[in-house]
Design a protein around this motif. Structure first.
Motif, PDB file in Angstrom:
ATOM      1  N   TYR A  54       3.715   1.531  -1.251  1.00 27.55           N
ATOM      2  CA  TYR A  54       4.268   1.660  -2.596  1.00 27.55           C
ATOM      3  C   TYR A  54       3.304   2.418  -3.497  1.00 27.55           C
ATOM      4  O   TYR A  54       3.671   3.387  -4.177  1.00 27.55           O
ATOM      5  N   VAL A  55       2.061   1.987  -3.474  1.00 26.65           N
ATOM      6  CA  VAL A  55       1.052   2.621  -4.324  1.00 26.65           C
ATOM      7  C   VAL A  55       0.883   4.085  -3.942  1.00 26.65           C
ATOM      8  O   VAL A  55       0.859   4.983  -4.794  1.00 26.65           O
ATOM      9  N   ILE A  82      -1.940   6.326 -13.320  1.00 26.19           N
ATOM     10  CA  ILE A  82      -1.402   5.988 -11.992  1.00 26.19           C
ATOM     11  C   ILE A  82      -2.528   5.717 -11.012  1.00 26.19           C
ATOM     12  O   ILE A  82      -2.537   4.723 -10.284  1.00 26.19           O
ATOM     13  N   LEU A  83      -3.524   6.602 -11.004  1.00 27.31           N
ATOM     14  CA  LEU A  83      -4.642   6.453 -10.085  1.00 27.31           C
ATOM     15  C   LEU A  83      -5.423   5.166 -10.343  1.00 27.31           C
ATOM     16  O   LEU A  83      -5.796   4.434  -9.435  1.00 27.31           O
ATOM     17  N   ALA A  96       3.698   6.146  -5.137  1.00 26.90           N
ATOM     18  CA  ALA A  96       3.600   6.357  -6.575  1.00 26.90           C
ATOM     19  C   ALA A  96       2.612   7.474  -6.886  1.00 26.90           C
ATOM     20  O   ALA A  96       2.887   8.383  -7.685  1.00 26.90           O
ATOM     21  N   ILE A  97       1.455   7.431  -6.225  1.00 32.20           N
ATOM     22  CA  ILE A  97       0.420   8.421  -6.504  1.00 32.20           C
ATOM     23  C   ILE A  97       0.868   9.821  -6.070  1.00 32.20           C
ATOM     24  O   ILE A  97       0.840  10.781  -6.840  1.00 32.20           O
ATOM     25  N   LEU A 130       0.839  -1.199   0.000  1.00 32.56           N
ATOM     26  CA  LEU A 130       0.000   0.000   0.000  1.00 32.56           C
ATOM     27  C   LEU A 130       0.873   1.247   0.000  1.00 32.56           C
ATOM     28  O   LEU A 130       0.607   2.215  -0.712  1.00 32.56           O
ATOM     29  N   MET A 185       3.094   0.286 -13.744  1.00 31.06           N
ATOM     30  CA  MET A 185       2.787   1.618 -13.269  1.00 31.06           C
ATOM     31  C   MET A 185       3.985   2.533 -13.483  1.00 31.06           C
ATOM     32  O   MET A 185       3.828   3.689 -13.887  1.00 31.06           O
ATOM     33  N   ILE A 219       4.395   6.524 -14.316  1.00 35.19           N
ATOM     34  CA  ILE A 219       5.348   7.506 -13.802  1.00 35.19           C
ATOM     35  C   ILE A 219       6.178   8.114 -14.931  1.00 35.19           C
ATOM     36  O   ILE A 219       6.317   9.313 -15.048  1.00 35.19           O
ATOM     37  N   MET A 254       3.137  -3.204 -10.675  1.00 32.96           N
ATOM     38  CA  MET A 254       3.985  -2.093 -10.241  1.00 32.96           C
ATOM     39  C   MET A 254       4.922  -1.652 -11.345  1.00 32.96           C
ATOM     40  O   MET A 254       5.102  -0.447 -11.596  1.00 32.96           O
ATOM     41  N   GLY A 314      -3.299   2.297  -9.503  1.00 34.19           N
ATOM     42  CA  GLY A 314      -3.153   2.355  -8.043  1.00 34.19           C
ATOM     43  C   GLY A 314      -4.346   1.709  -7.369  1.00 34.19           C
ATOM     44  O   GLY A 314      -4.199   0.916  -6.423  1.00 34.19           O
ATOM     45  N   ALA A 330      -3.551  -5.698  -3.093  1.00 38.82           N
ATOM     46  CA  ALA A 330      -2.858  -5.766  -1.805  1.00 38.82           C
ATOM     47  C   ALA A 330      -3.815  -6.243  -0.718  1.00 38.82           C
ATOM     48  O   ALA A 330      -3.472  -7.087   0.119  1.00 38.82           O
ATOM     49  N   MET A 387      -1.129  10.828 -14.696  1.00 39.83           N
ATOM     50  CA  MET A 387      -1.742  10.738 -13.380  1.00 39.83           C
ATOM     51  C   MET A 387      -2.975   9.848 -13.376  1.00 39.83           C
ATOM     52  O   MET A 387      -3.229   9.081 -12.445  1.00 39.83           O
ATOM     53  N   LEU A 422      -4.125  -1.921  -7.685  1.00 38.28           N
ATOM     54  CA  LEU A 422      -3.072  -2.436  -6.784  1.00 38.28           C
ATOM     55  C   LEU A 422      -3.550  -2.505  -5.344  1.00 38.28           C
ATOM     56  O   LEU A 422      -3.255  -3.464  -4.627  1.00 38.28           O
ATOM     57  N   VAL A 423      -4.310  -1.464  -4.938  1.00 36.38           N
ATOM     58  CA  VAL A 423      -4.821  -1.468  -3.564  1.00 36.38           C
ATOM     59  C   VAL A 423      -5.717  -2.680  -3.350  1.00 36.38           C
ATOM     60  O   VAL A 423      -5.616  -3.388  -2.345  1.00 36.38           O
TER      61      VAL A 423
END
Lengths: 642, 579
Positions: free
Chosen positions: A288-289, B53-54, A292-293, A286, B40, B45, B37, B57, B64, B50, B60-61
Motif C-alpha cells: 500500500y505504502v 507522502i514519503l 502510494a509513493i 507495505l 496520506m 495524494i 493511510m 510512508g 507495518a 510528495m 507507515l513502513v
C-alpha cells in the motif's frame, strides 16, 4: 498361534503408517481424484455452488466498489442544493439492496449445498474405503497396525471435510474476488498493477516458503500423533497388567517422551501457520505504502496519465486485493493436510484386493422326481456345488465334505516355506486332528482350506473340485470355523450367535446355544439372550466367549468344520458337556481339529503330526502310540503341545 | 469444566499471557495504520505533496514492520501456549488413567480413551489457540473500532446498535440448535471407531463366515448416522454467513442512506463517511470472527466435556490415611466376603466367602466357568474392593496397605494376559526394573521359559510384538509367569496361567515353585486336575460360593464337584502325562 509372524517392530511398537512421503505425493493427481468424487454424483449441485459463489463474491466486490460510486455520483452532485432530489439515491440504494439480497441468498445456497456435497462425499469415501477393506487379503491385516487403519476412517477423512466444505469454496470465492479486483485495477493504471504484480510475487514466495514449512510440520505432527495413538492403544489395552505390576510410572515416563515430541511438532507447525497471517497482511500494508509513493511520484512527475483520484481509488482496491490473497494462503495448510489424508485414504483403496478366480458356487439343492439334483431357493439342508462349464451347461455336485491335499507347499513370504509336501485326505464325516509343537504349521493348514492364503504349490480339492475354482465366499460358507482367538461383536448375545447364519430363527439359535452348552450361562446373564455385549465381549470369561463362538459355528451348520484349539480355555467340567455337544455338531461333518488336549484328538479318524511344516507321522491313536514316535512323546507330555 | 482445564496451563502461563498482549499491540498497529493511510490520501495524494507522502510512508513502513513483529510474536507465543496446553491435558489425562482402578478401566472403552487422548485434545488445542489469539483480537478490534466510529459521528454509529441484537440473537439460536447435534455426532464417531476396530481385529471371523456384506451394512449404518448428525448440525451453522452479511449489508445501507442526508445537509463530510465504512467493515469482521469462534467452541465443548470426564474420574481405590508399607507375611484371610461388580446388582458374584490361608501354602482353586474364581483372587491384590466383609493379607485388611506395596508383594498373573512390544528382557523387567540379566535367567528357568527363549536367534533380546502375537500361547504364559516371579512376591497368584502349557512343563513349573520359592503363598486357578492335585489344599468354587475347602484327598473323598471333574479328566487320559 497365528503363524504369520510380522516383521519386528521398533522398540515402541508399531509406528502407524508409513512416513508420508512428501515428495512422492502427487497433489495434482490426488486432487483430481477427489474432484472426481464431487463431479461424480454432485456435478449439478457443484456447478450451482460455483455459480452461487460467483454471485456471492461479486456482491461483496460490488459492495466494496459501491462507496466511491455513491459519493461521486449520487452525493457530491446534490451537496448544498436547497431541495435535493433524493430519488436517484433511493434508486441506487434499492438496487444495492437487491444485489445484497442476491448475495446473501447465494451465500446461503452454496453453503447449504456444500454441506450436501462434503458430507455426501465423506460418507461415500468412508463407505467405499470400508467396502474395499473387506476385500483385502488376511495378509494385509496381519501386516498393518489396527489403530492406523482406524484413523483413516476418522482423522484422515475429516481433513477432507475441511478441504471440501471450506477450502475449496473459499479459495474459489477469493479467486473470483482477486480477478474482479484485478480487472478494476488494470482499468485504472497498468503501471501500478505491474508494481502490484511484483509485490504479489514476493507474497507468493513467502507463502510458499512458510506454507511449505508449516505443511511439512503439520504432517510431522500427524505422524507423532499417530505414534502417541499407537502407544496409548497398546498400553490401555494392557492397562490391567500395568496396574498389577505397579508399572504406572514407567508407562508415564514413556508417554511423556512421546507427548513431548508431539508437543514440539505441534508447536513448530502452529508457529509457522500463525506467523503466515501477520506476514501476509503486513506485506499488504507495505504494498500500500509503496503504491502510494510510486503512484504519487508518477502523478506528480506526469509520467503517467494518473489523476490523484485514480490513485486514491487504486489504493482502496489494493486493500480489497490483499484480503482474499491472505485467505487463500491461509487455506494452504488445510489443503496440504487434506492431501496427505487423501493420499493415505487412496493408498488403502488402491491395495490390491483378494484375488478370486473362482466360478463354482454353493447353492441350495433338492432332488427332483428323477433323482437328479436341482437348484432351489428354499433351504433344503442339501447343498450342491454349481459348476458352470465352458460349453454353457451347468452341472451340480452334492456337497459331501471331502477334502484332499495334494503335495501342498506354502509360505507366508516367498523365500520362507512354512508347509511342505502336505498330502492328506478327509473323507466325508471324518475327523482329522492336527498335533505338533508351536510353529509346526497346524493353523496354517487350516488357513489354506478356506483360502485365507493362497498355495505356493500343489492343490487342495473339495469334493473333487480344486478350491481355486470355487468362489471364496461360497467356499467359506461351506466351512464353519471356531478360530483360536474368539472375537465377538458389539450387539446382543442373540446377534452374535446369529452371525453364523443371518436367517436363523430364534428357535434355531436357542438350539445351537444348547448344543454348545452356552444356553445355561446365557440365561443367567442380566437380559439373557438380549444382553448387550461390548468391547469384544468384555465381562464374559474366556470360556463363555468360546462357548458363544461354538454356538455361532453350530448355527451356521456347515458341512465342514475347522476347530482351532477351540476348547483350550473351557474348564474341564464344561468341556465335557461341550464335547458332547460338539460330538453332535460333528456328526455327519468333516472336521479338522487343532487341539491342546489329547483327549479331544484321541477319537479322531486320523491324526497328523506336524513338524517344521511337514507331516512326520500319521495314523490312528493306537497305531501312533505303538509306533513310539513323536506322537508318543507329545502324548506322554515329553514335549509341549500347543 | 473451565476451571479444571485451566489448571493444565501451568508452565505455559507466560506464553498464554504474552500472546494476547502482543495481539493487543498488533491490533493497535492495525487500527493506527488505516488512520495513517487515510491521512496520506487526504493530505498527501490529494494535494500531490510528495514530501508528505514519503515522510508518512516511512512512518507507515515502520508501523507495518512493528505490526509484523508483534503478530509474529503473538503467533509464536500462541503456538507455544496451545501446544503446551494440549501436552499438559494429555499428560494429566494419561496420569489419571494410570491411577484408575480396574473398576474405572472397565467403565471406559479402549477406543474411547484413545479418541479422547488424541482427537478430542487436538480439538481443544485448536480452541485454546483461538481463544488466546482471535478471541482477544476480535473484541479489542471491536471496541476500538466502535470507539472510533462514535468519535467520528455518534448519531450514525447508532446504526451498529440496531444490528447488534439481531446478530446476538441469531448467533445464540445457531449455537442452541447446533450443539446437541454436534454432541450426537461425536458419539457416532465413537461408534464408527468401534465398528472399524471390531471388524479389523475379527477379520478372520468375518471372512470365515463371509459376513463382509453385513459388516459393510453395519458400517454404512454408522457412517450414515455421522452423515445425518453432521449434516443436521452444519445446516444450522450455515446460517452464520448470511446472518453476518445481513448485518453488514444492513449497516452499510443504513450508513449510506443517513450518511448521504447528513452530507447533503452539510452536517458531515464525505471523508467521514469513508471512515465510517472502514470501521463498519472492521466491526463486523470482528463480530464475524467472534461468531466463528463460538461455533468452533461449541464443537470443542463436546470434546472438552469428554476430556474432563476422564480428568475428573476418581479412582475408586485410594490409599488410606496412613497406609502400611510392609506386608508381614503371605497369609490370606477372607472374612465373610461379598462382592458384586456393580452396586445394586441382585446377583452377588461372591457370597459370604470365608477362607484362611497360611503363608507358604499352595492352594488350588477349581470351579466351573463363571464360578467367580478370577473374581475371588482379584480381591487379594485389591484390584477391586469388597462389597462386604474384608480380605486380609499378612493379618491386615488389604485396604490399610499402600496399594503399591500390596501389589508388589502380591504378584498376579492375569488370565487375559498381555505382553508389550519390546524385547523379552524389557518385558520381564516389568517385574523388577533393576533386575540383573542373571536374575532374569533364574526366573525364566523357574517358569520353564529359559529353554525356548534360548532357541530364539536373539535370545533374551528377541523382539515381542504388540500383545505378544509372535510367541505361542504357552510361551506367552510362561513369560508372564517369569515376569511375575521377578517381583519376588510373598503371594503368587496364577489365574489359569498354564492352560496352554503342556502337562509336563506345567508339572515342572510347579515343582520349581515348591523347591525354589517354598515361602511364597501360591494360589493356582486351573482347569486341569493335574495342576492342582499336588496342592496343599484345594478350594472348590461353585457359583460364587465355596463348595469345598480341604486337602486333595479330602476333596476326592467327599466333594461331589471335585470328584466329577477328577473322574472326567481321568477318563480323558490327561493323567497319563502326569505319571
Amino acid at each position: 498361534m497365528p503363524n504369520p509372524k510380522p516383521m519386528p517392530h521398533g522398540p515402541r511398537g508399531r509406528i502407524p503408517g508409513k512416513r508420508p512421503d512428501w515428495k512422492s505425493m502427487r497433489p495434482g493427481k490426488i486432487l483430481g481424484r477427489l474432484m472426481g468424487y464431487i463431479s461424480g454424483i454432485y456435478r449439478i449441485q457443484f456447478v450451482i455452488v460455483l455459480i452461487a459463489i460467483l454471485f456471492s463474491s461479486l456482491a461483496s466486490v460490488a459492495s466494496s466498489l459501491f462507496l466511491r460510486t455513491l459519493i461521486d455520483d449520487y452525493i457530491t452532485p446534490v451537496i448544498g442544493q436547497a431541495a435535493p432530489d433524493l430519488a436517484p439515491l433511493t434508486r441506487v440504494l434499492l438496487l444495492m439492496i437487491c444485489i445484497y439480497i442476491l448475495g446473501m441468498a447465494s451465500t446461503y445456497l452454496y453453503s447449504r449445498l456444500m454441506i450436501n456435497i462434503s458430507q455426501g462425499v465423506l460418507k461415500q469415501v468412508r463407505d467405499e474405503m470400508f467396502a474395499h477393506m473387506q476385500t483385502l487379503p488376511i495378509k494385509y491385516f496381519d501386516t498393518h497396525a489396527h489403530g492406523e487403519m482406524m484413523s483413516r476412517f476418522t482423522n484422515d477423512t475429516d481433513t477432507l471435510r475441511q478441504l471440501i466444505s471450506q477450502s475449496i469454496p473459499q479459495m474459489f470465492s477469493s479467486a473470483v474476488m482477486l480477478v474482479s479486483v484485478l480487472i478494476s485495477m488494470l482499468a485504472l493504471s497498468w503501471q501500478l498493477t505491474l508494481l502490484l504484480g511484483a509485490m504479489l510475487l514476493t507474497m507468493t514466495k513467502a507463502t510458499q516458503f512458510i506454507g511449505g514449512r508449516s505443511g511439512r510440520y503439520f504432517i510431522e505432527q500427524q505422524e507423532k500423533l499417530g505414534r502417541v495413538n499407537g502407544y496409548i492403544e497398546e498400553m490401555i489395552n494392557g492397562q490391567k497388567v500395568v496396574k498389577v505390576f505397579c508399572h504406572e510410572q514407567a508407562a508415564e515416563q514413556c508417554f511423556d517422551e512421546l507427548n513431548d515430541e508431539l508437543c514440539d511438532a505441534a508447536t513448530r507447525a502452529n508457529r509457522f501457520a500463525n506467523i503466515l497471517m501477520p506476514i501476509m497482511s503486513n506485506l499488504g500494508n507495505l504494498q500500500y505504502v509503496l503504491t502510494a509513493i510510486v503512484g504519487g511520484a508518477l502523478a506528480v512527475s506526469g509520467l503517467a496519465p494518473l489523476s490523484l483520484g485514480d490513485i486514491a481509488a487504486f489504493l482502496q482496491l489494493t486493500k480489497s486485493f490483499t484480503m482474499p490473497f491472505t485467505q487463500i494462503s491461509q487455506q494452504l495448510n488445510a489443503v496440504v493436510m487434506a492431501l496427505a489424508g487423501a493420499n493415505r485414504i487412496f493408498q488403502l483403496m488402491d491395495e490390491p484386493p483378494e484375488t478370486d478366480g473362482g466360478y463354482v458356487t454353493l447353492v441350495n439343492a433338492a432332488y427332483d422326481e428323477n433323482g437328479a439334483l436341482r437348484e432351489t431357493d428354499a433351504r433344503t439342508g442339501i447343498w450342491a456345488w454349481k459348476h458352470p462349464h465352458q460349453d454353457g451347461t451347468l452341472s451340480y455336485t452334492r456337497v459331501r465334505g471331502e477334502v484332499r491335499f495334494y503335495d501342498v507347499d506354502f509360505g507366508y513370504t516367498e523365500d520362507k516355506i512354512v508347509l511342505q509336501n502336505i498330502t492328506l485326505y478327509a473323507k466325508p464325516g471324518q475327523k482329522i486332528a492336527f498335533v505338533g509343537s508351536t510353529g509346526a504349521g497346524k493353523t496354517t493348514v487350516t488357513n489354506l482350506i478356506n483360502r485365507f492364503y493362497d498355495l505356493a504349490d500343489g492343490k487342495i480339492r473339495f469334493d473333487d473340485i480344486n478350491i481355486n475354482k470355487i468362489r471364496k465366499p461360497d467356499l467359506r460358507r461351506a466351512l464353519g470355523a471356531v478360530l483360536q482367538d474368539t472375537h465377538l461383536f458389539t450387539g446382543t448375545v442373540m446377534e452374535n450367535i446369529r452371525y453364523g447364519r443371518l436367517d436363523a430363527s430364534d428357535e434355531e439359535i436357542y438350539a445351537a446355544a444348547r448344543l454348545a452348552n452356552a444356553d445355561g450361562f446365557i440365561r443367567r446373564l442380566p437380559l439373557g439372550y438380549q444382553t448387550m455385549l461390548t468391547s469384544d465381549g468384555e465381562g464374559l470369561s474366556q470360556g463363555q466367549r468360546q462357548l458363544l463362538a461354538i454356538a455361532r459355528a453350530a448355527v451356521a451348520d456347515p458341512p465342514v468344520l475347522i476347530l482351532d484349539e477351540a476348547t483350550s480355555s473351557i474348564d474341564t467340567r464344561t468341556e465335557q458337556i461341550v464335547q458332547q455337544g460338539m460330538d453332535h455338531l460333528m456328526e455327519g461333518r468333516t472336521v479338522f481339529v487343532i487341539a491342546h488336549r489329547l483327549s479331544t484328538v484321541r477319537n479322531a479318524n486320523a491324526i497328523m503330526v506336524l513338524e517344521h511344516g511337514q507331516i512326520i507321522e500319521r495314523g490312528e491313536h493306537d497305531d501312533l502310540i505303538a509306533a513310539r514316535g513323536k506322537y508318543y512323546q507329545l502324548y506322554t507330555g515329553a514335549l509341549e503341545l500347543s | 469444566m473451565l476451571k479444571r482445564l485451566s489448571q493444565c496451563i501451568r508452565e505455559y502461563r507466560t506464553d498464554t499471557l504474552l500472546s494476547p498482549l502482543f495481539v493487543c499491540l498488533e491490533v493497535a498497529m492495525e487500527v493506527l495504520i488505516p488512520y495513517l493511510m487515510s491521512k496520506m490520501i487526504d493530505n498527501g495524494i490529494h494535494t500531490g505533496d510528495m514530501h508528505y507522502i514519503l515522510r508518512l510512508g516511512g512512518v507507515l513502513v515502520v508501523c507495518a514492520l512493528l505490526s509484523l513483529l508483534f503478530g509474529a510474536f503473538s503467533g509464536h507465543f500462541a503456538a507455544n501456549a496451545s501446544a503446551g496446553f494440549a501436552r499438559n491435558v494429555r499428560h494429566d489425562m494419561y496420569y489419571n488413567i494410570q491411577d484408575f482402578a480396574f473398576e474405572n478401566i472397565d467403565r471406559f472403552s479402549t477406543a474411547g480413551l484413545v479418541t479422547r487422548l488424541t482427537t478430542d485434545v487436538t480439538n481443544l488445542q485448536n480452541a485454546f489457540q483461538m481463544v488466546i489469539r482471535i478471541l482477544v483480537r476480535a473484541p479489542v478490534m471491536l471496541v476500538s473500532s466502535l470507539l472510533m466510529a462514535f468519535r467520528v459521528n455518534s448519531r450514525l454509529a447508532l446504526t451498529f446498535l440496531a444490528a447488534a441484537p439481531v446478530l446476538a440473537l441469531g448467533m445464540a439460536a445457531i449455537i442452541h440448535w447446533a450443539f446437541p447435534n454436534f454432541q450426537k455426532m461425536f458419539d457416532c464417531y465413537d461408534r464408527l471407531n468401534s465398528v472399524v476396530q471390531e471388524n479389523v481385529t475379527a477379520m478372520r471371523v468375518v471372512k470365515a463366515y463371509v459376513r463382509e456384506p453385513r459388516e459393510i451394512q453395519k458400517f454404512q449404518h454408522a457412517s450414515g448416522e455421522i452423515y445425518r448428525y453432521s449434516k443436521a448440525a452444519e445446516c444450522v451453522v450455515v446460517f452464520n454467513a448470511p446472518l453476518m452479511q445481513l448485518c453488514m449489508y444492513g449497516c452499510m445501507m443504513g450508513l449510506s442512506w443517513f450518511g448521504a442526508q447528513f452530507i447533503i445537509t452539510g452536517s458531515m463530510r464525505t471523508g467521514e463517511l469513508m471512515t465510517m465504512f472502514t470501521y463498519t467493515m472492521q466491526i463486523l469482521m470482528s463480530l464475524m470472527m467472534i461468531s466463528m469462534i463460538f461455533v468452533m467452541l461449541t464443537m470443542s465443548r463436546a470434546s472438552a466435556e469428554r476430556i474432563v470426564e476422564v480428568l475428573n474420574e476418581k479412582s475408586r481405590l485410594t490409599n488410606g490415611a496412613q497406609p502400611l508399607t510392609d506386608v508381614p507375611d503371605g497369609s490370606i484371610r477372607f472374612d465373610h466376603v461379598d462382592f458384586s461388580y456393580s452396586s445394586g446388582a441382585a446377583h452377588k458374584c461372591l457370597d459370604d466367602i470365608c477362607l484362611d490361608i497360611r503363608p507358604g501354602e499352595t492352594i488350588g482353586i477349581i470351579g466351573g466357568t463363571g464360578s467367580a474364581k478370577s473374581t475371588l483372587v482379584q480381591l487379594i491384590p485389591r484390584l477391586y474392593d469388597v462389597s462386604g466383609g474384608s480380605v486380609q493379607v499378612g493379618g491386615h485388611d488389604v485396604r490399610s496397605y499402600d496399594i503399591e506395596t500390596l501389589r508388589s508383594e502380591v504378584a498376579m498373573v492375569l488370565q487375559k494376559n498381555t505382553l508389550f512390544s519390546g524385547t523379552i528382557k524389557e518385558n520381564l523387567r516389568w517385574g523388577d526394573a533393576s533386575a540383573s540379566d542373571a536374575e532374569l535367567v533364574r526366573v525364566c528357568k523357574l517358569a520353564q521359559a529359559d529353554d525356548f527363549i534360548r532357541t530364539f536367534p536373539n535370545g533374551y533380546d528377541t523382539q515381542i510384538d504388540q500383545g505378544g502375537a509372535n510367541v505361542s500361547g504357552g510361551q506367552r504364559q510362561r513369560l508372564c509367569i517369569a515376569r511375575a516371579l521377578l517381583k519376588k512376591p510373598k503371594i503368587l497368584i496364577l489365574d489359569d496361567s498354564t492352560s496352554a502349557v503342556d502337562t509336563k512343563t506345567d508339572a515342572m513349573i510347579r515343582r520349581a515353585f515348591r523347591e525354589e520359592i517354598p515361602d511364597t503363598t501360591k494360589l493356582i486357578i486351573a482347569q486341569r486336575i493335574s495342576s492342582v492335585e499336588q496342592a496343599d489344599r484345594i478350594i472348590v468354587l461353585d457359583d460364587g460360593r465355596v463348595a469345598g475347602f480341604g486337602t486333595p484327598a479330602e476333596m476326592l473323598a467327599n466333594n461331589h464337584i471335585y470328584q466329577e471333574v477328577y473322574h472326567s479328566q481321568l477318563k480323558g487320559g490327561a493323567q497319563d502325562a502326569e505319571s
